[in-house]
Design an enzyme around this catalytic site. Structure first.
Site, PDB file in Angstrom:
ATOM      1  CG  ASP A 161      53.108 -57.368  16.419  1.00 58.76           C
ATOM      2  OD1 ASP A 161      52.174 -56.909  15.739  1.00 58.76           O
ATOM      3  OD2 ASP A 161      52.928 -57.924  17.526  1.00 58.76           O
TER       4      ASP A 161
ATOM      5  CG  PHE B 196      57.468 -54.229  27.027  1.00 59.77           C
ATOM      6  CD1 PHE B 196      58.297 -54.993  26.217  1.00 59.77           C
ATOM      7  CD2 PHE B 196      57.290 -52.877  26.701  1.00 59.77           C
ATOM      8  CE1 PHE B 196      58.920 -54.445  25.111  1.00 59.77           C
ATOM      9  CE2 PHE B 196      57.917 -52.325  25.597  1.00 59.77           C
ATOM     10  CZ  PHE B 196      58.718 -53.098  24.804  1.00 59.77           C
TER      11      PHE B 196
ATOM     12  CB  CYS C 281      68.084 -41.555   7.051  1.00 64.52           C
ATOM     13  SG  CYS C 281      69.481 -40.450   7.403  1.00 64.52           S
TER      14      CYS C 281
ATOM     15  CG  HIS D 263      53.099 -47.093  20.994  1.00 66.32           C
ATOM     16  ND1 HIS D 263      52.944 -47.946  22.059  1.00 66.32           N
ATOM     17  CD2 HIS D 263      52.612 -45.884  21.420  1.00 66.32           C
ATOM     18  CE1 HIS D 263      52.395 -47.291  23.081  1.00 66.32           C
ATOM     19  NE2 HIS D 263      52.170 -46.050  22.712  1.00 66.32           N
TER      20      HIS D 263
HETATM   21  P1  CNA Z   1      52.544 -54.880  28.595  1.00 63.74           P
HETATM   22  O1  CNA Z   1      52.700 -53.784  29.566  1.00 63.74           O
HETATM   23  O2  CNA Z   1      53.662 -55.851  28.431  1.00 63.74           O
HETATM   24  O3  CNA Z   1      51.221 -55.670  29.009  1.00 63.74           O
HETATM   25  C1  CNA Z   1      50.772 -56.801  28.332  1.00 63.74           C
HETATM   26  C2  CNA Z   1      49.555 -57.319  29.068  1.00 63.74           C
HETATM   27  O4  CNA Z   1      48.996 -58.360  28.292  1.00 63.74           O
HETATM   28  C3  CNA Z   1      49.846 -57.903  30.451  1.00 63.74           C
HETATM   29  O5  CNA Z   1      49.006 -57.302  31.416  1.00 63.74           O
HETATM   30  C4  CNA Z   1      49.550 -59.398  30.304  1.00 63.74           C
HETATM   31  O6  CNA Z   1      48.951 -59.962  31.450  1.00 63.74           O
HETATM   32  C5  CNA Z   1      48.595 -59.420  29.151  1.00 63.74           C
HETATM   33  N1  CNA Z   1      48.649 -60.640  28.350  1.00 63.74           N
HETATM   34  C6  CNA Z   1      49.742 -61.283  27.864  1.00 63.74           C
HETATM   35  N2  CNA Z   1      49.386 -62.332  27.110  1.00 63.74           N
HETATM   36  C7  CNA Z   1      48.014 -62.362  27.141  1.00 63.74           C
HETATM   37  C8  CNA Z   1      47.048 -63.228  26.577  1.00 63.74           C
HETATM   38  N3  CNA Z   1      47.391 -64.263  25.815  1.00 63.74           N
HETATM   39  N4  CNA Z   1      45.758 -62.976  26.819  1.00 63.74           N
HETATM   40  C9  CNA Z   1      45.367 -61.929  27.615  1.00 63.74           C
HETATM   41  N5  CNA Z   1      46.245 -61.077  28.173  1.00 63.74           N
HETATM   42  C10 CNA Z   1      47.554 -61.290  27.936  1.00 63.74           C
HETATM   43  O7  CNA Z   1      52.216 -54.331  27.143  1.00 63.74           O
HETATM   44  P2  CNA Z   1      51.339 -53.060  26.715  1.00 63.74           P
HETATM   45  O8  CNA Z   1      50.966 -53.297  25.313  1.00 63.74           O
HETATM   46  O9  CNA Z   1      50.271 -52.764  27.692  1.00 63.74           O
HETATM   47  O10 CNA Z   1      52.396 -51.870  26.811  1.00 63.74           O
HETATM   48  C11 CNA Z   1      52.612 -51.056  25.757  1.00 63.74           C
HETATM   49  C12 CNA Z   1      53.974 -51.224  25.104  1.00 63.74           C
HETATM   50  C13 CNA Z   1      54.394 -52.655  24.886  1.00 63.74           C
HETATM   51  C14 CNA Z   1      53.876 -50.672  23.707  1.00 63.74           C
HETATM   52  O11 CNA Z   1      54.703 -49.579  23.593  1.00 63.74           O
HETATM   53  C15 CNA Z   1      54.305 -51.780  22.738  1.00 63.74           C
HETATM   54  O12 CNA Z   1      55.026 -51.275  21.662  1.00 63.74           O
HETATM   55  C16 CNA Z   1      55.135 -52.667  23.563  1.00 63.74           C
HETATM   56  N6  CNA Z   1      55.338 -54.058  23.063  1.00 63.74           N
HETATM   57  C17 CNA Z   1      54.864 -54.452  21.859  1.00 63.74           C
HETATM   58  C18 CNA Z   1      55.078 -55.741  21.413  1.00 63.74           C
HETATM   59  C19 CNA Z   1      54.541 -56.150  20.059  1.00 63.74           C
HETATM   60  O13 CNA Z   1      54.499 -55.334  19.153  1.00 63.74           O
HETATM   61  N7  CNA Z   1      54.111 -57.400  19.905  1.00 63.74           N
HETATM   62  C20 CNA Z   1      55.768 -56.651  22.222  1.00 63.74           C
HETATM   63  C21 CNA Z   1      56.263 -56.215  23.459  1.00 63.74           C
HETATM   64  C22 CNA Z   1      56.009 -54.909  23.872  1.00 63.74           C
END
Ligand code: CNA
Length: 243
Positions: free
Chosen positions: A107, A34, A130, A122
């Site tokens: 995911d 995100f 439904c 989450h």
């Molecule tokens: P976020 O706020 O998007 O933070 C992600 C963090 O991961 C950032 O600080 C990045 O710098 C770091 N990051 C990205 N790629 C890498 C890597 N390869 N190595 C090390 N660090 C990395 O996401 P959070 O998870 O903190 O926030 C929570 C939300 C995001 C939840 O509610 C999730 O459901 C939601 N989310 C989930 C998915 C998924 O299921 N794959 C995808 C996008 C968002």
């Protein structure tokens, strides 16, 4: 290298390992996070609302069709495969560690990799239900429609079993997460900006002094960790579990 060896030793001698992860765990699988520069919140799109708004409870209630198009087009990646970060955690389990994964991700990739003990605080995008009669549906059922899917039993709105902004967590899962963190020998936090609560608040339940935080960018909780790596998670995890 000395820091790596120290962290390696913590992991090697630990019995109970808890991993708290976020979207950064799955970026190497092709699923955008995100909040980083290439994340969903920074991508230019033509939507009239921000992603945070579109993934909120209020938006889902007021605009169920737009909500459905948005999550189906932006959050579901049916072909995504687990990456080295997911596999490293499976490897620790194979070595006899009691590994508990607390994930904010929706995911399902930890389970796809083979991890047995995953707490999805989450929820996940695999399960749907439904909102009226609570009949459950598969993701494949929901994906038959581009926008809103209707229940084939009562005609109600079908939604993914995820926690939207503005919705409470499932307390059973949260309590399980709190207990696991409280009992952990080593607590690894990876790929999360630690900006979303109450998930980010789980750090305060850790009672040990082997908290390892791995994130590409600094987080507001870096100073709470005993060791911080601003590195790629998959690469760092592989290094830390290397024997
Ligand atoms: P976020 O706020 O998007 O933070 C992600 C963090 O991961 C950032 O600080 C990045 O710098 C770091 N990051 C990205 N790629 C890498 C890597 N390869 N190595 C090390 N660090 C990395 O996401 P959070 O998870 O903190 O926030 C929570 C939300 C995001 C939840 O509610 C999730 O459901 C939601 N989310 C989930 C998915 C998924 O299921 N794959 C995808 C996008 C968002």
């Amino acid at each position: 290298m000395e820091r790596v060896n120290t962290a390696r030793n913590w992991i090697k001698t630990a019995e109970k390992i808890v991993f708290l992860g976020g979207a950064g765990v799955s970026t190497a699988s092709g699923i955008p996070d995100f909040r980083s520069a290439t994340g969903l919140y920074n991508q230019v799109n033509n939507a009239a609302y921000s992603p945070e708004t579109m993934l909120s409870h209020d938006f889902f209630v007021d605009h169920p069709d737009e909500f459905s198009v948005y999550y189906k087009e932006n959050l579901i990646f049916p072909d995504a495969l687990p990456n080295s970060a997911h596999h490293a955690l499976v490897e620790l389990e194979k070595r006899g560690k009691k590994v508990t994964i607390i994930t904010q991700n929706i995911d399902g990739l930890h389970q796809k990799a083979g991890s047995k003990n995953v707490i999805e605080i989450h929820g996940n995008l695999t399960d749907h239900y439904c909102v009226d009669c609570h009949q459950t549906f598969t993701q494949a059922y929901a994906l038959k429609e581009r926008g809103l899917s209707r229940c084939d039993r009562c005609g109600g709105t079908v939604r993914p079993d995820v926690v939207l902004y503005g919705e409470p967590l499932n307390m059973t899962y949260y309590d399980m997460a709190v207990s696991a963190v409280a009992e952990a020998d080593v607590f690894i936090i990876g790929g999360t900006s630690l900006k979303v609560y109450p998930a980010a608040g789980l750090l305060r339940f850790y009672n040990g002094n082997h908290m390892i935080l791995i994130n590409q960018e600094p987080t507001p909780s870096d100073r709470k960790a005993d060791m911080v790596f601003h590195e790629d998670l998959g690469k760092q995890m592989e290094e830390l579990i290397h024997e």
